[in-house]
Design a protein around this motif. Structure first.
Motif, mmCIF file in Angstrom:
data_model
loop_
_atom_site.group_PDB
_atom_site.id
_atom_site.type_symbol
_atom_site.label_atom_id
_atom_site.label_comp_id
_atom_site.label_asym_id
_atom_site.label_seq_id
_atom_site.Cartn_x
_atom_site.Cartn_y
_atom_site.Cartn_z
ATOM 1 N N MET A 12 0.848 -1.196 0.000
ATOM 2 C CA MET A 12 0.000 0.000 0.000
ATOM 3 C C MET A 12 0.880 1.241 0.000
ATOM 4 O O MET A 12 1.875 1.312 0.714
ATOM 5 C CB MET A 12 -0.908 0.004 1.250
ATOM 6 N N ALA A 13 0.536 2.243 -0.799
ATOM 7 C CA ALA A 13 1.303 3.480 -0.862
ATOM 8 C C ALA A 13 1.037 4.320 0.378
ATOM 9 O O ALA A 13 -0.025 4.230 1.011
ATOM 10 C CB ALA A 13 0.936 4.254 -2.119
ATOM 11 N N LEU A 14 1.995 5.173 0.725
ATOM 12 C CA LEU A 14 1.855 6.061 1.877
ATOM 13 C C LEU A 14 0.686 7.013 1.641
ATOM 14 O O LEU A 14 0.567 7.627 0.585
ATOM 15 C CB LEU A 14 3.144 6.857 2.066
ATOM 16 N N GLN A 15 -0.188 7.122 2.643
ATOM 17 C CA GLN A 15 -1.353 8.000 2.544
ATOM 18 C C GLN A 15 -1.403 8.896 3.775
ATOM 19 O O GLN A 15 -1.225 8.424 4.901
ATOM 20 C CB GLN A 15 -2.645 7.190 2.451
ATOM 21 N N ILE A 16 -1.669 10.172 3.543
ATOM 22 C CA ILE A 16 -1.794 11.138 4.638
ATOM 23 C C ILE A 16 -3.171 11.768 4.568
ATOM 24 O O ILE A 16 -3.508 12.467 3.603
ATOM 25 C CB ILE A 16 -0.704 12.230 4.555
ATOM 26 N N SER A 17 -3.993 11.488 5.564
ATOM 27 C CA SER A 17 -5.320 12.100 5.671
ATOM 28 C C SER A 17 -5.211 13.250 6.669
ATOM 29 O O SER A 17 -4.919 13.022 7.846
ATOM 30 C CB SER A 17 -6.349 11.076 6.159
ATOM 31 N N ALA A 18 -5.416 14.484 6.199
ATOM 32 C CA ALA A 18 -5.171 15.654 7.037
ATOM 33 C C ALA A 18 -6.362 16.601 7.030
ATOM 34 O O ALA A 18 -7.155 16.627 6.092
ATOM 35 C CB ALA A 18 -3.919 16.394 6.556
ATOM 36 N N THR A 19 -6.478 17.408 8.100
ATOM 37 C CA THR A 19 -7.543 18.394 8.213
ATOM 38 C C THR A 19 -7.230 19.652 7.406
ATOM 39 O O THR A 19 -8.124 20.367 6.985
ATOM 40 C CB THR A 19 -7.753 18.790 9.678
ATOM 41 N N ASN A 20 -5.930 19.928 7.200
ATOM 42 C CA ASN A 20 -5.497 21.124 6.496
ATOM 43 C C ASN A 20 -4.738 20.721 5.240
ATOM 44 O O ASN A 20 -3.807 19.911 5.306
ATOM 45 C CB ASN A 20 -4.601 21.964 7.413
ATOM 46 N N PRO A 21 -5.094 21.252 4.081
ATOM 47 C CA PRO A 21 -4.415 20.845 2.839
ATOM 48 C C PRO A 21 -2.927 21.177 2.817
ATOM 49 O O PRO A 21 -2.180 20.630 2.000
ATOM 50 C CB PRO A 21 -5.174 21.616 1.750
ATOM 51 N N GLU A 22 -2.478 22.069 3.705
ATOM 52 C CA GLU A 22 -1.060 22.428 3.732
ATOM 53 C C GLU A 22 -0.214 21.406 4.497
ATOM 54 O O GLU A 22 0.994 21.336 4.300
ATOM 55 C CB GLU A 22 -0.874 23.810 4.368
ATOM 56 N N HIS A 23 -0.838 20.619 5.369
ATOM 57 C CA HIS A 23 -0.070 19.730 6.230
ATOM 58 C C HIS A 23 0.605 18.564 5.498
ATOM 59 O O HIS A 23 1.744 18.219 5.825
ATOM 60 C CB HIS A 23 -0.952 19.198 7.365
ATOM 61 N N PRO A 24 -0.057 17.899 4.535
ATOM 62 C CA PRO A 24 0.612 16.759 3.896
ATOM 63 C C PRO A 24 1.988 17.090 3.331
ATOM 64 O O PRO A 24 2.934 16.316 3.482
ATOM 65 C CB PRO A 24 -0.373 16.353 2.795
ATOM 66 N N ALA A 25 2.140 18.242 2.692
ATOM 67 C CA ALA A 25 3.433 18.607 2.119
ATOM 68 C C ALA A 25 4.496 18.749 3.205
ATOM 69 O O ALA A 25 5.653 18.346 3.023
ATOM 70 C CB ALA A 25 3.305 19.911 1.330
ATOM 71 N N LEU A 26 4.117 19.307 4.363
ATOM 72 C CA LEU A 26 5.061 19.459 5.465
ATOM 73 C C LEU A 26 5.408 18.108 6.083
ATOM 74 O O LEU A 26 6.557 17.855 6.452
ATOM 75 C CB LEU A 26 4.471 20.380 6.541
ATOM 76 N N LEU A 27 4.418 17.222 6.155
ATOM 77 C CA LEU A 27 4.626 15.927 6.815
ATOM 78 C C LEU A 27 5.436 14.962 5.960
ATOM 79 O O LEU A 27 6.074 14.057 6.496
ATOM 80 C CB LEU A 27 3.267 15.309 7.159
ATOM 81 N N LEU A 28 5.419 15.141 4.654
ATOM 82 C CA LEU A 28 6.132 14.213 3.764
ATOM 83 C C LEU A 28 7.627 14.197 4.030
ATOM 84 O O LEU A 28 8.309 13.209 3.719
ATOM 85 C CB LEU A 28 5.866 14.589 2.300
ATOM 86 N N ALA A 29 8.152 15.279 4.613
ATOM 87 C CA ALA A 29 9.595 15.360 4.848
ATOM 88 C C ALA A 29 10.051 14.501 6.022
ATOM 89 O O ALA A 29 11.257 14.316 6.226
ATOM 90 C CB ALA A 29 9.994 16.816 5.088
ATOM 91 N N LEU A 30 9.113 13.947 6.800
ATOM 92 C CA LEU A 30 9.476 13.147 7.967
ATOM 93 C C LEU A 30 9.806 11.706 7.555
ATOM 94 O O LEU A 30 9.294 11.205 6.543
ATOM 95 C CB LEU A 30 8.333 13.176 8.987
ATOM 96 N N PRO A 31 10.620 11.002 8.334
ATOM 97 C CA PRO A 31 11.111 9.660 7.946
ATOM 98 C C PRO A 31 10.108 8.543 8.230
ATOM 99 O O PRO A 31 10.293 7.719 9.131
ATOM 100 C CB PRO A 31 12.375 9.502 8.805
#
Length: 411
Positions: A1-20
């Motif tokens: 399964m590919a990494l999926q980020i479900s977020a309340t704010n559309p700006e958060h996924p881009a910031l979270l992608l940088a984490l390991p």
């Protein structure tokens, strides 16, 4: 399964992608982490930085992660003090391709502390009573909203300073359930769990030597029940008054306001012979002073902070030439309030150097300055003024406390 980020704010996924995300949470390098005190948890929890935000990351199975995420969102919509849910990350896999547990991400509650870090130095019993008050208020607010916590404890709560008292925030909703209304049995079950959990946590502190010798863990566990019961009774009891004594109803509403609650809906019923009136507060909303301060000034503060700021605002307005209650030509309260924010509140807070503020938010700083002004004025036997209090506070109070303050994190 590919990494999926479900977020309340559309700006958060881009910031979270940088984490390991390809590493188990307990193996994350220090470069991603923020050294903040953590409470005890059945799951691995770490604080990390995502852009300018500090986030709490908790590993747990996908179903409970998604469920807790939705519950926290529900609590946010209901205005309940709880950590702010940001995202759920699923589809994680290690470098070898093996699946890793999903994570729930919440925003770090700036200025808050888990209870264990508050006991690193022996806590006075009076302070512990204030913690019990805060937790009792939180539990009552949850129950009024129809939320059964299922695991009320000190470990599942964060505490933040609130004008000499504390505000309690729910930090773990994993075991909770939201209902239209709670039965008496559901409330009692939650309360009994709170009593047992709190007594057990304090016994652990006692065994480690971190508990004040005068504190009885079992008695303090019982205290949450007593404080909850008194507050619940005050908020929900039915009152019967003589007919025509409507000021009794107003007095009851004023008493609820003083406790920090608004009566949003009520039931008033006359007896069949007309001799008495029955009053029942049907819907009680917390945050009376918070809402009043926000409406007047745009400032968002804890309840006790808001009460203190409103008192100072009212005192200041009374000194203004264009303050004349009831005069249609006088300045409106909202106009005076915004002038107070511009000319008094903001300049006073900004006079305190950022590096000395630590975890205190602007409302708490202003409260501390008002307290210091009162102390110096009592000692001098006259009002020394806010500017003098600020200078003395910066020079003589903050430097001594600087080492114990939490490092400043970007807002």
């Amino acid at each position: 399964m590919a990494l999926q980020i479900s977020a309340t704010n559309p700006e958060h996924p881009a910031l979270l992608l940088a984490l390991p995300w390809h590493l188990p949470l307990e193996e994350w390098p220090d470069e991603y982490l923020v050294p903040l005190p953590r409470g005890i948890s059945r799951h691995v929890v770490r604080y990390a930085r995502a852009g300018d935000e500090v986030i709490a990351v908790k590993e747990l199975a996908e179903r409970p992660a998604l469920r807790e995420y939705e519950l926290l969102r529900d609590l946010d919509r209901l205005g309940i003090p709880a950590v702010d849910p940001l995202a759920v990350v699923t589809g994680r896999a290690g470098q070898d391709g093996d699946p890793l547990e999903p994570v729930l991400i919440t925003r770090h509650l700036r200025g808050s502390q888990p209870y264990r870090s508050m006991f690193e130095t022996t806590m006075r019993p009076a302070t512990m009573h204030r913690l019990m008050d805060a937790l009792a208020v939180l539990l009552v607010r949850l129950h009024l909203a129809g939320f059964a916590w299922g695991d009320c404890s000190l470990s599942n709560t964060l505490f933040r300073r609130d004008a000499g008292a504390y505000a309690a925030y729910l930090v773990d909703a994993e075991t909770g359930d939201l209902h239209p209304r709670l039965s008496g049995g559901q409330r009692e079950y939650d309360l009994d769990l709170a009593r047992v959990n709190i007594s057990g946590e304090l016994l652990d502190l006692e065994a480690s030597g971190a508990l004040h010798p005068s504190v009885d863990p079992v008695e303090f566990g019982m205290e949450i029940c007593a404080r909850y019961g008194d507050l619940w009774q005050e908020l929900t009891r039915t009152s019967v008054y003589p007919a025509g004594k409507y000021h009794y109803i107003e007095r009851r509403i004023r008493r609820l306001n003083e406790l920090g609650f608004d009566v949003a809906e009520m039931q008033i019923q006359h007896s069949s012979n007309g001799d008495t009136v029955t009053f029942v507060p049907k819907v009680v909303d917390a945050g009376h002073h918070q809402r009043q301060l926000l409406r007047l000034t745009g400032l968002d503060a804890e309840e006790n902070q808001a009460r203190r700021l409103l008192n100072d605002l009212e005192s200041w307005m009374a000194t203004q030439d264009d303050y004349a209650p009831g005069d249609p030509l006088a300045a409106r309260p909202e106009v005076l309030a915004h002038r107070w924010v511009r000319d008094v509140f903001r300049p006073t807070v900004r006079a305190v150097p950022l590096e000395l503020r630590g975890a205190m938010d602007p409302a708490e700083i202003y409260h501390e300055l008002l307290e210091h002004r009162w102390y110096l004025s009592e000692r001098a036997q006259h009002d020394i003024g806010l500017d003098t209090a600020v200078e003395d506070y910066i020079e003589n109070v903050l430097p001594k406390a600087r080492e114990t303050l939490e490092p400043v994190t970007p807002e």
